[in-house]
Design a protein around this motif. Structure first.
Motif, mmCIF file in Angstrom:
data_model
loop_
_atom_site.group_PDB
_atom_site.id
_atom_site.type_symbol
_atom_site.label_atom_id
_atom_site.label_comp_id
_atom_site.label_asym_id
_atom_site.label_seq_id
_atom_site.Cartn_x
_atom_site.Cartn_y
_atom_site.Cartn_z
ATOM 1 N N ILE A 92 -7.323 -8.389 11.745
ATOM 2 C CA ILE A 92 -6.950 -7.687 10.511
ATOM 3 C C ILE A 92 -5.851 -8.456 9.782
ATOM 4 O O ILE A 92 -5.890 -8.617 8.560
ATOM 5 N N ASN A 94 -10.123 -6.622 2.846
ATOM 6 C CA ASN A 94 -8.858 -6.679 2.125
ATOM 7 C C ASN A 94 -9.208 -6.861 0.648
ATOM 8 O O ASN A 94 -9.663 -7.913 0.240
ATOM 9 N N TYR A 130 -6.417 -2.181 2.499
ATOM 10 C CA TYR A 130 -7.329 -2.557 3.571
ATOM 11 C C TYR A 130 -8.339 -1.422 3.655
ATOM 12 O O TYR A 130 -7.979 -0.296 3.967
ATOM 13 N N GLU A 131 -9.579 -1.718 3.322
ATOM 14 C CA GLU A 131 -10.631 -0.702 3.319
ATOM 15 C C GLU A 131 -11.382 -0.739 4.645
ATOM 16 O O GLU A 131 -11.707 -1.821 5.141
ATOM 17 N N VAL A 132 -11.646 0.430 5.195
ATOM 18 C CA VAL A 132 -12.413 0.559 6.433
ATOM 19 C C VAL A 132 -13.650 1.388 6.120
ATOM 20 O O VAL A 132 -13.535 2.521 5.657
ATOM 21 N N PHE A 134 -6.132 1.831 3.277
ATOM 22 C CA PHE A 134 -4.791 1.843 3.853
ATOM 23 C C PHE A 134 -3.933 0.793 3.171
ATOM 24 O O PHE A 134 -4.373 -0.335 2.953
ATOM 25 N N LYS A 151 -1.644 -3.340 6.816
ATOM 26 C CA LYS A 151 -2.509 -3.737 7.927
ATOM 27 C C LYS A 151 -2.190 -2.939 9.188
ATOM 28 O O LYS A 151 -3.070 -2.671 9.994
ATOM 29 N N CYS A 155 -4.017 0.385 8.880
ATOM 30 C CA CYS A 155 -5.444 0.102 9.061
ATOM 31 C C CYS A 155 -5.738 -0.071 10.545
ATOM 32 O O CYS A 155 -6.677 0.531 11.083
ATOM 33 N N ILE A 167 -14.208 -4.058 7.679
ATOM 34 C CA ILE A 167 -12.834 -3.996 7.190
ATOM 35 C C ILE A 167 -12.667 -5.070 6.129
ATOM 36 O O ILE A 167 -12.988 -6.231 6.347
#
Length: 70
Positions: free
Chosen positions: A22, A40, A45-47, A56, A59, A62, A38
């Motif tokens: 990450i 950026n 930070y997209e999950v 989020f 990091k 996340c 995941i």
């Protein structure tokens, strides 16, 4: 309620391979960890998975989410 601890809470995040993946994400990069994609996007930070689509700001947050849901 007993909370499960993560080995890397004792060893430090810098020793955790999930956190390292990450942390290495640059803007526009994405990785796959288990069922999570995941990304950026420069701001978050997209999950994403079949069950989740969360963003989020850091990091660390996340990482916490991903580890809690693996």
């Amino acid at each position: 309620m007993v909370e499960q601890t993560n080995l890397f809470e004792f060893l430090g995040l810098k020793n955790d391979p999930v956190f390292n993946l990450i942390e290495k994400l640059r803007e526009g990069d994405k990785i796959q960890i288990d069922s999570f994609c995941i990304r950026n996007n420069g701001k978050l930070y997209e999950v994403e998975s079949d069950e989740y689509h969360e963003g989020f700001p850091t990091k660390e947050r996340c990482y916490t989410f991903v580890c809690a849901n693996l």
